[in-house]
Design a protein around this motif. Structure first.
Motif, PDB file in Angstrom:
ATOM      1  N   ILE A   1       3.579   0.077   5.101  1.00 14.41           N
ATOM      2  CA  ILE A   1       4.801  -0.014   5.901  1.00 14.41           C
ATOM      3  C   ILE A   1       5.123   1.340   6.552  1.00 14.41           C
ATOM      4  O   ILE A   1       5.575   1.411   7.694  1.00 14.41           O
ATOM      5  CB  ILE A   1       5.984  -0.482   5.028  1.00 14.41           C
ATOM      6  CG1 ILE A   1       5.761  -1.934   4.571  1.00 14.41           C
ATOM      7  CG2 ILE A   1       7.296  -0.358   5.784  1.00 14.41           C
ATOM      8  CD1 ILE A   1       5.653  -2.935   5.700  1.00 14.41           C
ATOM      9  N   SER A   2       4.839   2.437   5.822  1.00 11.33           N
ATOM     10  CA  SER A   2       5.128   3.785   6.353  1.00 11.33           C
ATOM     11  C   SER A   2       4.166   4.183   7.469  1.00 11.33           C
ATOM     12  O   SER A   2       4.581   4.788   8.469  1.00 11.33           O
ATOM     13  CB  SER A   2       5.053   4.824   5.226  1.00 11.33           C
ATOM     14  OG  SER A   2       6.027   4.568   4.241  1.00 11.33           O
ATOM     15  N   TYR A   3       2.884   3.867   7.316  1.00  6.44           N
ATOM     16  CA  TYR A   3       1.872   4.323   8.270  1.00  6.44           C
ATOM     17  C   TYR A   3       1.347   3.212   9.180  1.00  6.44           C
ATOM     18  O   TYR A   3       0.584   3.503  10.111  1.00  6.44           O
ATOM     19  CB  TYR A   3       0.690   4.946   7.520  1.00  6.44           C
ATOM     20  CG  TYR A   3       1.029   6.249   6.842  1.00  6.44           C
ATOM     21  CD1 TYR A   3       0.945   7.458   7.528  1.00  6.44           C
ATOM     22  CD2 TYR A   3       1.442   6.279   5.515  1.00  6.44           C
ATOM     23  CE1 TYR A   3       1.248   8.658   6.914  1.00  6.44           C
ATOM     24  CE2 TYR A   3       1.756   7.475   4.885  1.00  6.44           C
ATOM     25  CZ  TYR A   3       1.666   8.658   5.582  1.00  6.44           C
ATOM     26  OH  TYR A   3       1.981   9.848   4.974  1.00  6.44           O
ATOM     27  N   GLY A   4       1.734   1.947   8.919  1.00  4.68           N
ATOM     28  CA  GLY A   4       1.211   0.842   9.700  1.00  4.68           C
ATOM     29  C   GLY A   4       2.299  -0.112  10.143  1.00  4.68           C
ATOM     30  O   GLY A   4       3.345   0.308  10.642  1.00  4.68           O
ATOM     31  N   SER A   5       2.085  -1.406   9.940  1.00 12.83           N
ATOM     32  CA  SER A   5       2.991  -2.424  10.455  1.00 12.83           C
ATOM     33  C   SER A   5       2.945  -3.650   9.550  1.00 12.83           C
ATOM     34  O   SER A   5       2.137  -3.727   8.612  1.00 12.83           O
ATOM     35  CB  SER A   5       2.570  -2.829  11.870  1.00 12.83           C
ATOM     36  OG  SER A   5       1.254  -3.393  11.830  1.00 12.83           O
ATOM     37  N   VAL A   6       3.792  -4.640   9.849  1.00 12.88           N
ATOM     38  CA  VAL A   6       3.772  -5.895   9.108  1.00 12.88           C
ATOM     39  C   VAL A   6       2.439  -6.612   9.329  1.00 12.88           C
ATOM     40  O   VAL A   6       1.937  -7.296   8.433  1.00 12.88           O
ATOM     41  CB  VAL A   6       4.950  -6.803   9.524  1.00 12.88           C
ATOM     42  CG1 VAL A   6       4.836  -8.185   8.895  1.00 12.88           C
ATOM     43  CG2 VAL A   6       6.279  -6.166   9.119  1.00 12.88           C
ATOM     44  N   ALA A   7       1.838  -6.443  10.527  1.00 16.30           N
ATOM     45  CA  ALA A   7       0.522  -7.046  10.785  1.00 16.30           C
ATOM     46  C   ALA A   7      -0.520  -6.487   9.826  1.00 16.30           C
ATOM     47  O   ALA A   7      -1.333  -7.238   9.268  1.00 16.30           O
ATOM     48  CB  ALA A   7       0.100  -6.790  12.232  1.00 16.30           C
TER      49      ALA A   7
END
Length: 435
Positions: A258-264
């Motif tokens: 969640i910190s470095y990426g996305s929900v995908a």
């Protein structure tokens, strides 16, 4: 079957089929649930699964802690010809399991939403997470009992019944997933109910062993219960920490994604985590096939038989590791489409995540096997060292450090790097125990 005299290859083959078969069917629960959720609910559903998976890990940890922790000294006592002590260890494990399970059930029931947020759920995924996880919490004892009982059935010459129980539960779970998620359109709730029903049926089938004339599990109060509880916890922690580590790592990974990426990216990890659970379950199955053979022969002082059983286990793990790694490296898009009604964003994230993470399977098998082997020959401190390093300590450090330099790729690279470093140490421990 005579574990102390029959041909080791035949014994290992028999236990391997039963243990890995059981592990496969248990993992199919998660597989089918993830497919049902991913196809009926979409990427948000598999993102929710990523936050739900730690609950399974917690339940398995507690069951393995008491189940394997009690089954190993029970088998060693039988190898030494001390039947009353063996019965006392079984009884102590049941008592300990009941007390710990009740305490954890109450705590999880009271603090379920804060716990789920810790596991990686956010405002966007929380409704989906709650729809599924509350059913797991309602039936928490059944999930613990299935893993606990299977450990003792394997060590009481009933691995076939353990496998039949798991198969029966798995079939019901798969049918329930299809029926409740698609014709009934119940989404996350339907998948959860199917999983609960399968686990309850599994426990009921396993309980039939206690009505069998071949059942060697009897209730005898230990003379020194505190000492017995301590021994169970010490021995069981080496294997159980694998699953405790899965919980800890899932928490860190979910929050780092969640910190470095996305929900995908989190939805892809929901799939990758399910596949990872499958692989770890298969490796655990190999370790569980080795464990009763090593424990009984260790008690009887038959080291040559232990070495042969260990060699067969290593061959099995290496073959499985190569196959699983190649699948992830070659077919990341195909696997993603199997599990999720995928969006373009999800498909763009998948190849990088799969191809980095799946390298871990080359090394993971030896580490899981080592924890079971070292535990089975009463090297519980070495077993615990391997388990702690790979599941919490080293991997946790790398999960915090690598993303600072490499972003989202660093989150997934931490897993294979940690498994490789720990494997180098685990192999040395195994060699010292085999001398």
């Amino acid at each position: 079957m005579d574990i102390l005299r029959d041909d080791i290859k035949k014994l290992f083959g028999h236990y391997l089929v039963a243990s890995v078969g059981s592990a496969l069917v248990v993992s199919i629960y998660s597989f089918v649930d993830t497919i049902a959720v991913g196809q009926s609910v979409g990427p948000m559903g598999t993102a929710a699964i990523a936050a739900i998976n730690p609950i399974f890990g917690l339940m398995v940890f507690l069951a393995v802690l008491c189940g394997v922790g009690g089954a190993v000294p029970m088998s060693v006592a039988r190898g030494e010809g001390r039947e009353e002590k063996a019965h006392a260890m079984f009884t102590a494990a049941v008592i300990l399991m009941t007390v710990i399970g009740l305490i954890m059930w109450i705590l999880i029931w009271i603090f379920n939403e804060p716990m789920l947020r810790l596991f990686g759920a956010n405002d966007e995924t929380m409704p989906y997470v709650l729809d599924y996880s509350m059913w797991l919490i309602y039936f928490f004892p059944a999930f613990m009992a299935s893993t606990f009982l299977s450990a003792f059935l394997r060590n009481d010459n009933a691995p076939d019944l353990a496998m039949k129980a798991v198969v029966a539960g798995g079939v019901l779970n798969m049918f329930g997933d299809w029926f409740l998620c698609f014709p009934m359109d119940m989404g996350m709730t339907g998948a959860a109910i199917a999983t609960v029903a399968g686990s309850c049926l599994q426990v009921l089938v396993m309980l039939l062993h206690f009505r069998s004339k071949n059942c060697g599990l009897k209730f005898v109060m230990p003379r020194k219960p505190i000492k017995a509880f301590s021994k169970i916890l010490r021995i069981g922690f080496g294997s159980g920490v694998l699953d405790l580590g899965t919980v800890a790592l899932a928490i860190i990974i979910n929050n780092q994604i969640i910190s470095y990426g996305s929900v995908a990216a989190l939805s892809v990890y929901g799939v990758v985590g399910t596949v990872g659970q499958l692989c770890q379950a298969i490796y655990r199955g190999v370790g569980q096939a080795l464990q009763p053979l090593s424990s009984l022969n260790f008690g009887a002082g038959k080291k040559d038989r232990i070495r042969e059983a260990y060699r067969l286990s290593v061959i099995s793990v290496v073959v499985i590791s190569i196959i699983m790694t190649l699948i992830g490296e070659l077919f990341p898009i195909e696997i993603t489409r199997l599990f999720i009604d995928a969006t373009p964003e999800v498909l763009s994230e998948a190849p990088m995540i799969y191809r980095i993470y799946f390298l871990a399977f080359l090394f993971m098998g030896m580490n899981v096997l080592s924890t079971y082997f070292l535990q089975s020959v009463m090297r519980d401190r070495l077993s615990m060292t391997v388990a702690l390093l790979r599941s919490i300590v080293l991997t946790g450090i790398l999960l915090i450090i690598l993303p600072v330099w490499f972003g989202l790729a660093g989150v997934f690279a931490a897993i294979p790097l940690s498994e490789l470093l720990v494997m180098l140490l685990a192999v040395r421990f195994d060699r010292s125990a085999l001398k």
